[in-house]
Design an enzyme around this catalytic site. Structure first.
Site, PDB file in Angstrom:
ATOM      1  N   LYS A 221       0.795  -1.332   0.000  1.00  0.00           N
ATOM      2  CA  LYS A 221       0.148  -0.209  -0.065  1.00  0.00           C
ATOM      3  C   LYS A 221       0.984   1.244   0.030  1.00  0.00           C
ATOM      4  O   LYS A 221       0.603   2.012  -0.535  1.00  0.00           O
ATOM      5  CB  LYS A 221      -1.095   0.048   1.246  1.00  0.00           C
ATOM      6  CG  LYS A 221      -1.759  -1.277   1.406  1.00  0.00           C
ATOM      7  CD  LYS A 221      -2.541  -1.480   0.126  1.00  0.00           C
ATOM      8  CE  LYS A 221      -3.117  -2.962  -0.138  1.00  0.00           C
ATOM      9  NZ  LYS A 221      -3.579  -3.138  -1.488  1.00  0.00           N
TER      10      LYS A 221
ATOM     11  N   LYS B 160      -1.336   2.330   9.189  1.00  0.00           N
ATOM     12  CA  LYS B 160      -1.521   1.421   8.279  1.00  0.00           C
ATOM     13  C   LYS B 160      -0.497   0.097   8.027  1.00  0.00           C
ATOM     14  O   LYS B 160       0.490   0.851   7.799  1.00  0.00           O
ATOM     15  CB  LYS B 160      -2.105   1.837   7.020  1.00  0.00           C
ATOM     16  CG  LYS B 160      -3.582   2.318   7.285  1.00  0.00           C
ATOM     17  CD  LYS B 160      -4.228   2.932   5.855  1.00  0.00           C
ATOM     18  CE  LYS B 160      -5.328   3.688   5.909  1.00  0.00           C
ATOM     19  NZ  LYS B 160      -6.106   4.037   4.595  1.00  0.00           N
TER      20      LYS B 160
ATOM     21  N   HIS C   3     -16.755   5.623   1.008  1.00  0.00           N
ATOM     22  CA  HIS C   3     -16.071   4.914   0.143  1.00  0.00           C
ATOM     23  C   HIS C   3     -16.577   5.023  -0.934  1.00  0.00           C
ATOM     24  O   HIS C   3     -17.792   4.243  -1.258  1.00  0.00           O
ATOM     25  CB  HIS C   3     -15.795   3.586   0.863  1.00  0.00           C
ATOM     26  CG  HIS C   3     -15.230   2.551   0.234  1.00  0.00           C
ATOM     27  ND1 HIS C   3     -14.164   1.902   1.022  1.00  0.00           N
ATOM     28  CD2 HIS C   3     -15.295   2.067  -0.783  1.00  0.00           C
ATOM     29  CE1 HIS C   3     -13.871   0.994   0.109  1.00  0.00           C
ATOM     30  NE2 HIS C   3     -14.449   1.207  -0.868  1.00  0.00           N
TER      31      HIS C   3
ATOM     32  N   GLU D  52      -9.867   2.736  -5.258  1.00  0.00           N
ATOM     33  CA  GLU D  52     -10.672   3.010  -4.049  1.00  0.00           C
ATOM     34  C   GLU D  52     -10.137   4.388  -3.623  1.00  0.00           C
ATOM     35  O   GLU D  52      -9.167   4.643  -3.735  1.00  0.00           O
ATOM     36  CB  GLU D  52     -10.477   2.031  -2.980  1.00  0.00           C
ATOM     37  CG  GLU D  52     -11.043   0.650  -2.690  1.00  0.00           C
ATOM     38  CD  GLU D  52     -10.581  -0.062  -1.575  1.00  0.00           C
ATOM     39  OE1 GLU D  52     -11.153  -1.390  -1.580  1.00  0.00           O
ATOM     40  OE2 GLU D  52     -10.160   0.569  -0.521  1.00  0.00           O
TER      41      GLU D  52
ATOM     42  N   ASN E 104      -7.410  -2.407  -6.160  1.00  0.00           N
ATOM     43  CA  ASN E 104      -7.835  -3.986  -5.978  1.00  0.00           C
ATOM     44  C   ASN E 104      -7.573  -4.695  -7.640  1.00  0.00           C
ATOM     45  O   ASN E 104      -8.014  -4.108  -8.267  1.00  0.00           O
ATOM     46  CB  ASN E 104      -9.018  -4.232  -5.162  1.00  0.00           C
ATOM     47  CG  ASN E 104      -9.162  -3.431  -4.105  1.00  0.00           C
ATOM     48  OD1 ASN E 104      -8.470  -3.717  -3.207  1.00  0.00           O
ATOM     49  ND2 ASN E 104     -10.028  -2.918  -3.737  1.00  0.00           N
TER      50      ASN E 104
ATOM     51  N   ARG F 246      -8.679  -7.304  -8.794  1.00  0.00           N
ATOM     52  CA  ARG F 246      -9.368  -8.628  -9.000  1.00  0.00           C
ATOM     53  C   ARG F 246     -10.763  -8.292  -9.387  1.00  0.00           C
ATOM     54  O   ARG F 246     -11.153  -7.169  -9.186  1.00  0.00           O
ATOM     55  CB  ARG F 246      -9.345  -9.387  -7.633  1.00  0.00           C
ATOM     56  CG  ARG F 246      -9.985  -8.753  -6.580  1.00  0.00           C
ATOM     57  CD  ARG F 246     -10.285  -9.343  -5.253  1.00  0.00           C
ATOM     58  NE  ARG F 246     -11.238  -8.451  -4.333  1.00  0.00           N
ATOM     59  CZ  ARG F 246     -10.837  -7.599  -3.706  1.00  0.00           C
ATOM     60  NH1 ARG F 246      -9.400  -7.226  -3.475  1.00  0.00           N
ATOM     61  NH2 ARG F 246     -11.309  -6.758  -2.718  1.00  0.00           N
TER      62      ARG F 246
ATOM     63  N   ARG G  26     -25.443  -8.147   0.327  1.00  0.00           N
ATOM     64  CA  ARG G  26     -24.854  -9.379   0.439  1.00  0.00           C
ATOM     65  C   ARG G  26     -25.817 -10.126   1.424  1.00  0.00           C
ATOM     66  O   ARG G  26     -26.350  -9.442   2.520  1.00  0.00           O
ATOM     67  CB  ARG G  26     -23.587  -9.235   1.056  1.00  0.00           C
ATOM     68  CG  ARG G  26     -22.487  -8.480   0.003  1.00  0.00           C
ATOM     69  CD  ARG G  26     -21.135  -8.635   0.271  1.00  0.00           C
ATOM     70  NE  ARG G  26     -20.352  -7.683  -0.264  1.00  0.00           N
ATOM     71  CZ  ARG G  26     -19.078  -7.640  -0.169  1.00  0.00           C
ATOM     72  NH1 ARG G  26     -18.521  -8.443   0.497  1.00  0.00           N
ATOM     73  NH2 ARG G  26     -18.307  -6.815  -1.088  1.00  0.00           N
TER      74      ARG G  26
HETATM   75  C1  MV4 Z   1      -8.892   5.078   5.683  1.00  0.00           C
HETATM   76  C2  MV4 Z   1     -10.243   5.637   6.304  1.00  0.00           C
HETATM   77  C3  MV4 Z   1     -10.166   6.949   6.831  1.00  0.00           C
HETATM   78  N1  MV4 Z   1      -8.968   7.753   6.621  1.00  0.00           N
HETATM   79  N2  MV4 Z   1      -7.831   5.860   5.602  1.00  0.00           N
HETATM   80  C4  MV4 Z   1     -10.867   0.809   4.916  1.00  0.00           C
HETATM   81  C5  MV4 Z   1     -10.559  -0.147   3.910  1.00  0.00           C
HETATM   82  C6  MV4 Z   1      -9.388  -0.047   3.382  1.00  0.00           C
HETATM   83  N3  MV4 Z   1      -9.563   0.107   1.944  1.00  0.00           N
HETATM   84  C7  MV4 Z   1      -9.066   1.656   3.828  1.00  0.00           C
HETATM   85  N4  MV4 Z   1     -10.110   1.963   4.572  1.00  0.00           N
HETATM   86  C8  MV4 Z   1     -10.278   3.127   5.271  1.00  0.00           C
HETATM   87  N5  MV4 Z   1      -9.097   3.795   5.253  1.00  0.00           N
HETATM   88  C9  MV4 Z   1      -7.930   7.056   6.180  1.00  0.00           C
HETATM   89  N6  MV4 Z   1      -6.871   7.682   5.983  1.00  0.00           N
HETATM   90  C10 MV4 Z   1     -11.476   4.918   6.406  1.00  0.00           C
HETATM   91  C11 MV4 Z   1     -11.432   3.574   5.838  1.00  0.00           C
HETATM   92  C12 MV4 Z   1     -12.643   2.966   5.611  1.00  0.00           C
HETATM   93  C13 MV4 Z   1     -13.334   2.932   6.997  1.00  0.00           C
HETATM   94  C14 MV4 Z   1     -13.043   2.930   8.204  1.00  0.00           C
HETATM   95  C15 MV4 Z   1     -13.728   2.917   9.105  1.00  0.00           C
HETATM   96  C16 MV4 Z   1     -15.146   2.124   9.092  1.00  0.00           C
HETATM   97  C17 MV4 Z   1     -15.559   1.883   7.950  1.00  0.00           C
HETATM   98  C18 MV4 Z   1     -14.602   1.859   6.883  1.00  0.00           C
HETATM   99  C19 MV4 Z   1     -15.271   1.834   5.421  1.00  0.00           C
HETATM  100  C20 MV4 Z   1     -14.417   2.115   4.189  1.00  0.00           C
HETATM  101  C21 MV4 Z   1     -13.308   2.602   4.557  1.00  0.00           C
END
Ligand code: MV4
Length: 478
Positions: A116, A158, A208, A275, A290, A292, A338
């Site tokens: 990432k 992360k 998202h 995303e 992603n 896939r 789902r």
């Molecule tokens: C984040 C975020 C907020 N701030 N990064 C979740 C899945 C992955 N692809 C990255 N994700 C997130 N990254 C930053 N800098 C929020 C999410 C996030 C999320 C976080 C808490 C609860 C539900 C979520 C749903 C989608 C993404």
């Protein structure tokens, strides 16, 4: 086109890929575990190979057994579906070494995007906006504190090797950072064998939003619009829709164009998803790519009329992209939910078992992707996804009404079997969701609104209760 493709997956996506192959005149080899010997994809395949016992490690994750099955049957390509080996660059490499086409991007692209932190750097270079934070990974807590102080709290730590919500920790203050930093590194080491982490500003109240792209091996690419996947519980999506609602036409266009530019800039091929998080001011922040086909791909298919698995197969076979951007028009709205065999009243614990009754919905503009059938034994060994219900309608309100109607028809019952249908219906009923005013916080709010355990559970409204329990004595006249 290939003559024979091996499907290295199970459940609804194995069936989905099998159907695409059949439509294109491609013979199918379905590999399976002992637990799935009697499953629909196995029954429907042209050829089958048992590759191991029930546990995934020894079957659907067993690269050597899958390659051997391809050799035995003469399959030319492997479709990995989603999950399992679908994003494993080493597996893609092993396929190539054995003369098999892996249906996905080149292994080097997969491994670059799987990291990432590398993905962030590459996309930043291509001009995609990122959440404020570090592009490099942070080997000391001092550097993590420094970056966090620059971008401001809350921050999110992360794991570079994470993704899809795995290996991340939200931190609200500098005092909490050292422990969260250490914990995230240790967990990443255990989960991924790689403890590198980076720090981003944590964006609250965002949506998202993701963009579907298709890129061929000749430098051509198209985008197929956006999907909103903000309705998630612990990073498991529950409801998805296309196009992403409540955003300006300009934001949607910017998202789609920047996503495609990012994918093409790294030599991405196949079907991919870029995303983003979109904040209240509609500022977009790249999260990850992603490599896939995704669970939620049907909503894109329903608004574009493009069969994404057909396109994956053509791209992998080396055919130049058959679609031009100006031919891709978005029409109407599609919403999917789902249906997992989980108990929403017991913290979504898996609730598998024998399906004594299984009657999926039907009717106009209603698509059900499922491997379920009456008598099917849902195994506890795998992911709990049993079905996806996707509907299409000319506008969002009608699509939501149609999904409500479809879910009311779905009759699933068996000893110990519970599904996420009642919870999804609460989402569809939610006022903020109906107005497209929801964010990634929606599911937690719905769960917090519920009566605490032990308190009497309020009776749901009569129509919902009746529709949820087909076969009870409740009957209403029309
Ligand atoms: C984040 C975020 C907020 N701030 N990064 C979740 C899945 C992955 N692809 C990255 N994700 C997130 N990254 C930053 N800098 C929020 C999410 C996030 C999320 C976080 C808490 C609860 C539900 C979520 C749903 C989608 C993404």
């Amino acid at each position: 086109m290939f003559e024979k493709v091996l499907i290295a997956n199970r459940g609804e996506i194995a069936l989905r890929v099998l159907r695409a192959c059949r439509e294109l005149g491609v013979r199918t080899v379905v590999v399976h575990s002992s637990a799935d010997a009697d499953s629909l994809p196995v029954r429907m395949a042209d050829e089958t190979v048992r590759i191991g016992p029930a546990p995934s490690r020894q079957s659907y994750l067993n690269a050597a057994a899958i390659v051997e099955a391809a050799r035995q049957t003469g399959a030319q390509a492997v479709h990995p579906g989603y999950g399992f080996l679908s994003e494993d660059a080493d597996f893609a490499e092993i396929c190539a070494e054995n003369g098999l086409v892996f249906i996905g991007p080149p292994p080097q692209v997969m491994s670059a995007l799987a990291d990432k932190s590398t993905a962030r750097a590459l996309m930043s270079r291509a001009g995609l906006p990122l959440p404020p934070g570090s592009v490099r990974t942070l080997p000391t807590v001092a550097e993590a504190l420094e970056v966090a102080a620059e971008v401001g709290y809350p921050v999110i730590v992360k794991a570079a090797a994470g993704g899809g919500g795995r290996g991340m920790t939200v931190v609200r203050s500098a005092g909490a950072l050292p422990r969260a930093y250490a914990r995230t590194r240790a967990a990443a080491q255990v989960a991924f064998g790689d403890d590198r982490v980076y720090v981003e500003r944590y964006l609250t109240d965002a949506r998202h939003v993701e963009v579907q792209v298709l890129c061929d091996g000749h430098g051509n690419g198209v985008h197929l619009g956006t999907r909103d996947c903000s309705v998630q519980r612990r990073h498991q999506k529950l409801v998805e829709e296309a196009p992403a609602p409540g955003l300006s036409v300009a934001t949607l266009a910017t998202l789609a164009e920047t996503a495609l530019r990012g994918a093409l800039s790294v030599g991405f091929t196949g079907a991919g998803t870029v995303e983003f998080l979109v904040d209240e001011a509609e500022r977009c922040h790249f999260l990850e790519i992603n490599c896939r086909i995704q669970v939620e791909h049907p909503v894109t298919e329903m608004v574009t009329g493009v069969d994404l698995v057909h396109e994956q197969l053509h791209i992998a076979a080396g055919v130049p992209l058959r679609l031009r951007q100006e031919e891709i028009r978005l029409h109407g709205v599609s919403v999917e939910c789902r249906v997992n065999v989980e108990d929403p009243d017991r913290d979504f614990a898996p609730a598998p078992g024998r399906l004594e009754r299984f009657r999926p919905p039907g009717g106009p503009f209603t698509r059900v992707d499922t491997h379920g059938h009456p008598g099917y034994l849902v195994s506890p060994h795998y992911d709990s996804l049993l079905a996806k219900v996707a509907v299409w309608a000319p506008d969002r309100a009608s699509a939501l009404d149609r999904l409500e109607r479809a879910l009311g028809e779905f009759d699933i019952a068996g000893p110990g079997v519970r599904t996420t249908i009642p919870f999804v219906r609460r989402v569809l009923d939610d006022a903020a969701f109906r107005k497209a005013g929801h964010t990634t916080g929606l599911v937690d709010r719905l769960l917090a609104d519920r009566a605490p355990t032990g308190a009497p559970v309020p009776a749901p409204a009569a129509p919902a209760a009746a529709a949820n329990q087909p076969g009870t004595s409740v009957r209403r006249t029309r």
